[in-house]
Design a protein around this motif. Structure first.
Motif, PDB file in Angstrom:
ATOM      1  N   LYS A  36      40.412  -8.340  36.475  1.00  0.00           N
ATOM      2  CA  LYS A  36      40.039  -9.751  36.620  1.00  0.00           C
ATOM      3  C   LYS A  36      40.217 -10.282  38.041  1.00  0.00           C
ATOM      4  CE  LYS A  36      41.417 -10.689  31.847  1.00  0.00           C
ATOM      5  NZ  LYS A  36      42.391 -11.389  30.991  1.00  0.00           N
TER       6      LYS A  36
ATOM      7  N   THR B 148      34.855  -9.469  36.073  1.00  0.00           N
ATOM      8  CA  THR B 148      35.109  -9.813  34.678  1.00  0.00           C
ATOM      9  C   THR B 148      35.232  -8.531  33.876  1.00  0.00           C
ATOM     10  OG1 THR B 148      33.836 -11.863  34.882  1.00  0.00           O
ATOM     11  CG2 THR B 148      34.217 -11.026  32.652  1.00  0.00           C
TER      12      THR B 148
ATOM     13  N   GLU C 212      40.392 -13.764  23.632  1.00  0.00           N
ATOM     14  CA  GLU C 212      40.260 -13.835  25.093  1.00  0.00           C
ATOM     15  C   GLU C 212      38.898 -13.299  25.543  1.00  0.00           C
ATOM     16  OE1 GLU C 212      42.301 -11.231  28.523  1.00  0.00           O
ATOM     17  OE2 GLU C 212      43.725 -12.465  27.387  1.00  0.00           O
TER      18      GLU C 212
ATOM     19  N   SER D 241      35.646 -15.580  27.430  1.00  0.00           N
ATOM     20  CA  SER D 241      34.994 -15.288  28.732  1.00  0.00           C
ATOM     21  C   SER D 241      33.498 -15.560  28.694  1.00  0.00           C
ATOM     22  CB  SER D 241      35.256 -13.837  29.127  1.00  0.00           C
ATOM     23  OG  SER D 241      34.563 -12.965  28.246  1.00  0.00           O
TER      24      SER D 241
ATOM     25  N   ASP E 209      31.679 -18.627  30.863  1.00  0.00           N
ATOM     26  CA  ASP E 209      31.017 -18.461  32.161  1.00  0.00           C
ATOM     27  C   ASP E 209      29.531 -18.190  31.985  1.00  0.00           C
ATOM     28  OD1 ASP E 209      33.426 -18.825  33.440  1.00  0.00           O
ATOM     29  OD2 ASP E 209      33.873 -16.684  33.538  1.00  0.00           O
TER      30      ASP E 209
END
Length: 373
Positions: free
Chosen positions: A98, A102, A130, A134, A137
């Protein structure tokens, strides 16, 4: 092949696995898709202590030489370490990824799987949540380029929309390609009037075929310099494969195929309908025309990606439908095994993200593992 071999085998020891491994390799053959070089990447079994020690040794050696690793290398390292007893170290590796990128879904999946296998359910669900977060984005990126995003919830009771074209979508695509691409752009301009008349007569009496084969494309899939016995044998093997499935088959090709060895050419002509054009003709339009006329479920056997025909479809929506149709119906011959069984690769849509009109930003997953909802 892999599944059937493993399903019918008892694996209780390392030696049992070695026996199964050898059986898979022997079934695949020397030219098959499974080789000694890729079998361990295609099948994953519980690691022996020797395998684990080797993985950890390689990782430590890499770390000594390169203290800082790029995201792609870390992704590969995570997938390897996740199979060992040191799998929890992957959590730190995810954080390291990270810093510059990504973490990929593949890396997350490897660690999540390891957590569930090792009864660390809370950690697995935390990592899964988690991974899904993501997607925020991606949502923001899509909004910036003015692509509509609609939140959805998927449960075990949800029914996802089929990727297949509806009858209306297929008919729209079929009419546009035939009228504006094949006929409208005069794709048959290299065809003589007699040959075009012959083709029109064939179409007028043509039945619906389950499979349309680009004969020369299949024949030359292993190279144009192979002897006729080899090239014709490839086509005969593909025809045989679909004959055994009870399919109606059309083979399109050129007149010089009449000179192929009788043992293969005779079989092809006996078990399929054959339409041959002059040696200098373009056969792409014939293939596409016959496939479209046979219906949306017709299978197309060719490695041709039809980029030229897709380019002539100026409408973006039609281009998407064309890609969806080919991705479902096109088979590309990879090779034929010693047993005569053909191996195919399915066409896959590339850059599908560019076509999205909606995505699933948040997913609620309902399932039960180890009693944890």
């Amino acid at each position: 092949m892999l599944w059937k071999t493993i399903e019918n085998s008892s694996i209780q020891s390392v030696q049992d696995w070695k026996n199964v491994r050898n059986k898979i390799l022997n079934t695949s053959g020397p030219q098959g898709p499974v080789t000694p070089f890729n079998i361990d990447a295609m099948t994953v079994d519980k690691l022996s202590q020797q395998d684990e020690d080797r993985i950890l040794m390689l990782y430590n050696n890499i770390r000594k030489s390169y203290p800082a690793l790029d995201a792609l290398t870390l992704d590969n390292v995570i997938r390897a370490i996740s199979l060992t007893t040191q799998w929890k170290h992957c959590i730190d590796l995810l954080e390291e990824v990270k810093v510059t990128a990504t973490a990929s879904a593949t890396a997350y999946n490897a660690v999540i799987s390891a957590a569930f296998v090792n009864n660390e359910d809370d950690l697995a669900w935390k990592l899964l949540s988690e991974m899904l977060d993501s997607l925020d984005d991606l949502i923001e990126l899509l909004k910036k380029i003015e692509i509509n995003v609609h939140p959805s919830i998927v449960t075990h009771r949800s029914k996802l929309t089929s990727f297949d074209l509806t009858d209306d979508e297929f008919n729209d695509l079929k009419n546009k390609i035939i009228q504006n691409v094949i006929v409208g752009k005069d794709v048959f301009n290299k065809t003589t009037s007699d040959e075009l008349r012959k083709f029109k007569n064939f179409i007028s009496t043509m039945e619906n075929f389950d499979v349309v084969i680009d004969g020369l494309n299949v024949a030359y899939s292993v190279g144009a310099k192979q002897p006729p016995l080899v090239t014709s044998g490839l086509v005969a093997s593909v025809v045989s494969h679909f004959v055994n499935q009870g399919k109606k088959i059309l083979v399109l090709g050129r007149n010089h195929m009449n000179k192929w060895p009788r043992q293969n050419w005779g079989y092809i002509r006996q078990h399929s309908t054959v339409f041959l054009t002059q040696d200098l003709s373009q056969d792409d339009p014939y293939l596409l025309y016959c496939a479209l006329n046979s219906g949306k479920d017709t299978i197309i056997i060719t490695k041709d990606l039809m980029r030229g025909h897709k380019f002539l479809l100026k409408n973006v929506h039609l281009k998407i439908l064309f890609d969806r149709w080919l991705s479902q119906r096109q088979y590309q011959l990879v090779h034929v095994q010693d047993s005569g069984t053909p191996m195919f690769k399915r066409k896959r849509m590339k850059n599908i993200g560019m076509y999205l009109t909606s995505v699933v930003p948040k997913i609620k997953i309902q399932c039960h593992i180890h009693g944890c909802a």
